[in-house]
Design a protein around this motif. Structure first.
Motif, PDB file in Angstrom:
ATOM      1  N   LYS A 297       0.800  -1.223   0.000  1.00  0.00           N
ATOM      2  CA  LYS A 297       0.000   0.000   0.000  1.00  0.00           C
ATOM      3  C   LYS A 297       0.839   1.282   0.000  1.00  0.00           C
ATOM      4  O   LYS A 297       0.307   2.369  -0.175  1.00  0.00           O
ATOM      5  CB  LYS A 297      -0.938  -0.005   1.208  1.00  0.00           C
ATOM      6  CG  LYS A 297      -1.949  -1.158   1.154  1.00  0.00           C
ATOM      7  CD  LYS A 297      -2.892  -1.143   2.327  1.00  0.00           C
ATOM      8  CE  LYS A 297      -3.906  -2.283   2.222  1.00  0.00           C
ATOM      9  NZ  LYS A 297      -4.863  -2.307   3.340  1.00  0.00           N
ATOM     10  N   ASN A 543      -2.244  -4.503  -5.177  1.00  0.00           N
ATOM     11  CA  ASN A 543      -2.997  -3.332  -4.722  1.00  0.00           C
ATOM     12  C   ASN A 543      -3.940  -2.772  -5.782  1.00  0.00           C
ATOM     13  O   ASN A 543      -4.579  -1.748  -5.572  1.00  0.00           O
ATOM     14  CB  ASN A 543      -2.048  -2.238  -4.206  1.00  0.00           C
ATOM     15  CG  ASN A 543      -1.211  -1.596  -5.301  1.00  0.00           C
ATOM     16  OD1 ASN A 543      -1.645  -1.443  -6.436  1.00  0.00           O
ATOM     17  ND2 ASN A 543       0.009  -1.195  -4.953  1.00  0.00           N
ATOM     18  N   GLN A 647      -1.605  -6.782   2.051  1.00  0.00           N
ATOM     19  CA  GLN A 647      -0.764  -5.878   2.830  1.00  0.00           C
ATOM     20  C   GLN A 647       0.717  -6.019   2.481  1.00  0.00           C
ATOM     21  O   GLN A 647       1.459  -5.042   2.532  1.00  0.00           O
ATOM     22  CB  GLN A 647      -0.935  -6.165   4.327  1.00  0.00           C
ATOM     23  CG  GLN A 647      -2.337  -5.980   4.862  1.00  0.00           C
ATOM     24  CD  GLN A 647      -2.440  -6.397   6.318  1.00  0.00           C
ATOM     25  OE1 GLN A 647      -1.472  -6.336   7.073  1.00  0.00           O
ATOM     26  NE2 GLN A 647      -3.620  -6.846   6.717  1.00  0.00           N
TER      27      GLN A 647
END
Length: 692
Positions: A297, A543, A647
């Motif tokens: 991220k 992402n 993540q």
């Protein structure tokens, strides 16, 4: 004796006494003049010299700034050391001093001859020469310093100063990304002539140590390097300090906080060490590897490793000399940061790129099925590692079917594959913040193939023509007139033959061929990328298409605690392919770990069901000269997790491992378990790896 004789004797005595008196008066006048000259005329000069002999101005080295992990754990710091130096002075019995110093140091390597060599190699003769560094925390070193101080009268010109020395408490851990410091070179002095560096200064040579050595941003100095101080002291005849006069304290360097996590770094490196050791038992060529872990991220680097190890302590404590054989090994190259400088064929970890290209172009749908009989059926097609029967996108990704991806790659076309790969950052430096020397890699394309191969064949033609010209020049010079026309005809035939051969080879080797597309589609051929590029491409896929610029530095904190610089996530690009195509490929990568016959299905079976891992294994031919294409492979693994809310992304390579899943994949498993706090999984061995 008569009166006359007595008078003559008195006269002679008087003359002698007068002569002596004149001599005494002359000597007195001479001494008085000399005293006047010394005391009055040159008083200021001799006073100055006297002061200079008893007054010393010593530089005080500044403490280099600390380097911390994201949680404030110290990765690099400075610790006090005693530095023994010697300064050659006029009328000094240097040989005697050297012999005494060598005996008192009790170091077998510091013989009188060795000390003389150090003094000889000192670039500035009038400056002190460093002889030995003694850690202030070492009882043996303290005993040595005490011994030297007790024999000061035998060591004129020898001085002992205390200064900070770089220290890395975890040794080789994260050595390549931290970097090391060393003696400044003449070239570095020239390059930094405006920054007040001296010949004896230490400077960052690689990694963070070099990246944040020193800079002046808008008049504000930033960097690990501190600012020297100075002390003015009075010394006695033995060069012992009598008292302090004036002290200007040094300014410590800035503290640098990184984005990496110490525990994650420790887990990564321990797992890599164990996997590489096991791989080496199967293939003696093994010994290297690399890995990068990213926050999907932000692009923050959470861990990075390159093997074999590089211990930054070796470059400041004198161990480098003893380890030169290790550091200069031309095959293992321990100083080479494989994570950003090594370029590797990606193998099957490239297949998600091919899949996205085919899906985005609309030439393939996820459920489209082909039959894999073990080889792609077109001329130049490449064999598959097994016969998989009917495969679609999901099963093709799960079992890593070469046939399926050659088919998809041919339908998409090399231009589309290259377009997608470029959008994900392959074939160009990521621009990582915190490290230098990043390689670009190779993304093969028709233009690239021509650019690389055309000059070679042009040189080949010229060499052949030159050879023929030279050959016939000699023949014609020796030939009879009636033979020359025949020789000229032969020469022309040979030149035409060479040009025809050149044209065939040139056209074939500079024109993109179907087999080039097949190789590229499955990550072989001329594909070569860095491990940080692979990690960043997987993070971008995870992402949803934002390619972040990886960064290693979080912030720089001044010695007074002020925030001098804050690094923020930077967007390097955004992909334009459809969200649907990326979603389908992510789903296919989930099947690699979830399907019963997925190539990584064994790795994460004991992970919690809500923590799903999407991955891709890779086994790539090394492509190196001298390697066996049937037995020498690199093992690769890429992954992201959790699947439903990514993540973390990771890319790992283990050199000369047979398979990516049971080598690089085992490393990734340990890292993911550490990141998500899966203590039970970390505490039990898996495939010979235990990182508890």
């Amino acid at each position: 004796m008569g009166d006359q004789e007595k008078e003559n004797w008195k006269l002679k005595l008087s003359r002698r006494l007068n002569g002596y008196l004149v001599i005494l008066i002359f000597i007195f006048i001479l001494l008085t003049s000399r005293l006047f000259f010394l005391q009055i005329v040159n008083a200021q000069e001799f006073s100055k010299q006297s002061a200079e002999n008893r007054i010393r101005i010593n530089p005080i080295e500044a403490r280099r700034g600390d380097i911390l992990d994201r949680n404030g754990q110290v990765l690099a710091t400075s610790q006090p050391v005693y530095v023994v130096t010697i300064r050659s002075m006029p009328n000094q019995d240097l040989d005697g001093v050297i012999n005494n110093l060598s005996a008192l140091l009790e170091d077998p390597e510091l013989t009188p001859a060795a000390i003389k060599e150090l003094i000889k190699n000192n670039p500035i003769r009038y400056r002190s020469t460093e002889i030995k560094r003694l850690p202030a925390s070492d009882p043996v070193a303290i005993a040595t310093v005490t011994r030297l101080e007790e024999h000061r009268q035998d060591l004129p010109g020898v001085n002992i100063i205390e200064e900070p020395q770089r220290y890395y408490p975890y040794g080789p851990l994260a050595g390549h990304l931290l970097g090391y410091v060393g003696q400044i070179t003449q070239q570095e002095l020239e390059d930094r002539k405006e920054e007040n560096y001296g010949l004896n200064d230490k400077i960052g040579k690689s990694g963070i140590e070099a990246f944040l050595e020193y800079s002046n941003e808008g008049g504000r100095e930033i960097g690990l390097r501190g600012k020297k101080g100075a002390e003015q002291v009075e010394v006695d005849a033995y060069n012992r300090k009598v008292r302090d006069l004036v002290t200007l304290p040094p300014t410590p360097g800035d503290t640098v906080q990184l984005t990496i996590d110490l525990k994650l770094q420790q887990t990564l490196e321990k797992a890599m060490d164990q996997v590489i050791a096991a791989t080496k038992k199967k293939n003696p060529k093994a010994g290297g590897g690399a890995a990068v872990v990213l926050d999907v991220k932000t692009g923050a680097i959470l861990a990075m490793a390159s093997k074999p190890d590089m211990d930054p302590n070796d470059f400041v404590n004198g161990n480098y000399t003893r380890k030169q054989g290790y550091y200069n090994n031309p095959r293992l190259k321990p100083l080479f940061n494989r994570a950003i400088q090594g370029i590797y064929p990606p193998g099957s970890t490239f297949k998600p790129i091919t899949a996205m290209a085919a899906l985005d172009a609309g030439v393939v749908k996820p459920q489209d099925t082909i039959y894999d009989s073990g080889r792609y059926w077109k001329p130049g097609g490449i064999t598959c590692w097994a016969v998989h029967g009917n495969v679609n996108l999901y099963r093709g990704m799960a079992v890593s079917c070469n046939t399926y991806f050659q088919w998809a790659g041919e339908l998409a076309g090399i231009d589309k594959i290259d377009e997608v790969a470029r959008q994900f950052g392959l074939g160009e430096p990521t621009g990582v913040i915190g490290l230098r020397g990043e390689a670009a890699g190779i993304l093969p394309s028709p233009e690239w193939k021509k650019e690389i191969n055309a000059p070679y064949w042009d040189r080949w033609l010229k060499n052949q023509e030159d050879r023929i010209e030279k050959k016939y020049a000699g023949l014609l010079a020796a030939a009879a007139p009636e033979e020359k026309s025949k020789l000229l005809e032969q020469k022309e035939r040979e030149l035409k033959q060479v040009k025809a051969e050149y044209q065939i080879n040139y056209n074939f080797n500079t024109t993109w061929q179907p087999f080039n597309t097949y190789n590229t589609s499955i990550g072989q051929g001329d594909n070569n990328y860095t491990i940080i590029q692979l990690a960043n491409y997987i993070a971008t896929l995870a992402n949803g298409g934002t390619r972040w610029r990886p960064y290693l530095v979080d912030k720089v904190i001044g010695a007074d605690g002020s925030l001098k610089k804050q690094y923020h996530p930077e967007v390097a690009g955004r992909v334009t392919i459809s969200q649907e195509a990326m979603a389908q490929v992510r789903q296919a990568m989930l099947e690699v770990t979830r399907a019963s016959d997925g190539t990584a299905s064994f790795l994460f079976r004991d992970f919690p069901p809500e923590l799903q891992v999407a991955a891709k294994t890779g086994t790539a031919q090394t492509g190196l000269a001298g390697d066996d294409r049937n037995s020498d492979f690199y093992g690769l693994f890429v992954a992201f997790a959790p699947f439903d809310d990514p993540q973390i992304a990771i890319a790992v390579i283990i050199e000369y491992a047979q398979h990516g899943g049971d080598s690089a994949g085992v490393v990734a498993r340990a890292v993911l378990a550490q990141y998500f706090g899966l203590t039970d999984i970390l505490n039990k061995p898996f495939n010979g790896v235990s990182v508890e």
